[in-house]
Design a protein around this motif. Sequence first.
Motif, PDB file in Angstrom:
ATOM      1  N   GLU A  49       0.731  -1.176   0.025  1.00  0.00           N
ATOM      2  CA  GLU A  49      -0.108   0.160  -0.117  1.00  0.00           C
ATOM      3  C   GLU A  49       0.795   1.190   0.003  1.00  0.00           C
ATOM      4  O   GLU A  49       0.481   2.177  -0.739  1.00  0.00           O
ATOM      5  CB  GLU A  49      -0.886   0.007   1.071  1.00  0.00           C
ATOM      6  N   MET A  50       1.827   1.320   0.978  1.00  0.00           N
ATOM      7  CA  MET A  50       2.913   2.495   0.905  1.00  0.00           C
ATOM      8  C   MET A  50       3.482   2.838  -0.493  1.00  0.00           C
ATOM      9  O   MET A  50       3.643   3.745  -0.915  1.00  0.00           O
ATOM     10  CB  MET A  50       3.772   2.216   1.801  1.00  0.00           C
ATOM     11  N   LEU A  51       3.705   1.627  -1.173  1.00  0.00           N
ATOM     12  CA  LEU A  51       4.509   1.614  -2.426  1.00  0.00           C
ATOM     13  C   LEU A  51       3.371   1.655  -3.791  1.00  0.00           C
ATOM     14  O   LEU A  51       3.678   2.475  -4.663  1.00  0.00           O
ATOM     15  CB  LEU A  51       5.410   0.397  -2.993  1.00  0.00           C
ATOM     16  N   GLY A  52       2.231   1.700  -3.465  1.00  0.00           N
ATOM     17  CA  GLY A  52       1.171   1.682  -4.490  1.00  0.00           C
ATOM     18  C   GLY A  52       1.092   0.516  -5.441  1.00  0.00           C
ATOM     19  O   GLY A  52       0.940   0.820  -6.778  1.00  0.00           O
ATOM     20  N   VAL A  53       1.691  -0.555  -5.116  1.00  0.00           N
ATOM     21  CA  VAL A  53       1.815  -1.750  -5.821  1.00  0.00           C
ATOM     22  C   VAL A  53       1.018  -2.876  -5.162  1.00  0.00           C
ATOM     23  O   VAL A  53       0.369  -2.841  -3.979  1.00  0.00           O
ATOM     24  CB  VAL A  53       2.922  -2.244  -6.069  1.00  0.00           C
ATOM     25  N   SER A  54       0.554  -3.963  -6.065  1.00  0.00           N
ATOM     26  CA  SER A  54      -0.095  -5.229  -5.518  1.00  0.00           C
ATOM     27  C   SER A  54       0.850  -5.969  -4.718  1.00  0.00           C
ATOM     28  O   SER A  54       2.029  -5.677  -4.953  1.00  0.00           O
ATOM     29  CB  SER A  54      -0.536  -5.893  -6.719  1.00  0.00           C
ATOM     30  N   LEU A  84      10.324   3.151   2.536  1.00  0.00           N
ATOM     31  CA  LEU A  84      10.153   4.584   2.495  1.00  0.00           C
ATOM     32  C   LEU A  84      11.207   4.936   1.461  1.00  0.00           C
ATOM     33  O   LEU A  84      10.959   5.832   0.655  1.00  0.00           O
ATOM     34  CB  LEU A  84      10.460   5.340   3.927  1.00  0.00           C
ATOM     35  N   ARG A  85      12.368   4.295   1.322  1.00  0.00           N
ATOM     36  CA  ARG A  85      13.611   4.837   0.654  1.00  0.00           C
ATOM     37  C   ARG A  85      13.447   4.355  -0.913  1.00  0.00           C
ATOM     38  O   ARG A  85      13.346   4.865  -1.906  1.00  0.00           O
ATOM     39  CB  ARG A  85      14.832   4.308   0.978  1.00  0.00           C
ATOM     40  N   LEU A  86      12.581   3.018  -0.881  1.00  0.00           N
ATOM     41  CA  LEU A  86      12.165   2.752  -2.219  1.00  0.00           C
ATOM     42  C   LEU A  86      11.160   3.475  -2.929  1.00  0.00           C
ATOM     43  O   LEU A  86      11.171   3.990  -3.873  1.00  0.00           O
ATOM     44  CB  LEU A  86      11.593   1.341  -2.099  1.00  0.00           C
ATOM     45  N   ARG A  89      12.673   6.645  -3.943  1.00  0.00           N
ATOM     46  CA  ARG A  89      13.805   6.546  -5.438  1.00  0.00           C
ATOM     47  C   ARG A  89      12.671   6.351  -6.424  1.00  0.00           C
ATOM     48  O   ARG A  89      12.719   7.006  -7.688  1.00  0.00           O
ATOM     49  CB  ARG A  89      14.323   5.103  -5.423  1.00  0.00           C
ATOM     50  N   GLU A  90      11.615   5.647  -6.248  1.00  0.00           N
ATOM     51  CA  GLU A  90      10.454   5.682  -7.346  1.00  0.00           C
ATOM     52  C   GLU A  90       9.761   7.046  -7.738  1.00  0.00           C
ATOM     53  O   GLU A  90       9.637   7.143  -8.961  1.00  0.00           O
ATOM     54  CB  GLU A  90       9.341   4.494  -6.871  1.00  0.00           C
ATOM     55  N   ASN A  91       9.650   7.948  -6.706  1.00  0.00           N
ATOM     56  CA  ASN A  91       9.282   8.996  -6.863  1.00  0.00           C
ATOM     57  C   ASN A  91      10.110   9.991  -7.717  1.00  0.00           C
ATOM     58  O   ASN A  91       9.780  10.834  -8.548  1.00  0.00           O
ATOM     59  CB  ASN A  91       8.731  10.003  -5.550  1.00  0.00           C
TER      60      ASN A  91
END
Length: 112
Positions: A49-54, A84-86, A89-91
């Motif tokens: 959920e935090m990463l916005g992925v399944s 949070l670091r990942l 990086r994605e942002n």
Amino acid sequence: MSVKTVTGEVVQLDPHLSDFVFNILACLGNGSVTITGLPEEVTTTIAAEMLGVSRPTLMKRIASGEITGRKVGSHTRLRTDDVLRLRERENIKREQAFAELRKIDEEFDALD
């Protein structure tokens, strides 16, 4: 953006931080703010959920070594800091890709 502190000092805010501050102020105005600390580790469901992925996508990323998880019995846990670091990086990658698209669009418009 510049803001003036209660002591009269003028401070320059990063655009991301100013957006965050405005969102917090808007929530405060609505009376809908709860502040809690983040746990050291999160479940794969929360991390996804935090990463916005399944969750399956997150599990593939763990298997590929993109992010580290650890087993607790049959469950996988991830360090909140790693998640949070990942996400950061994605942002950054997303912002760079958007900037490139805008540059291409501007070059295309210049040809017209």
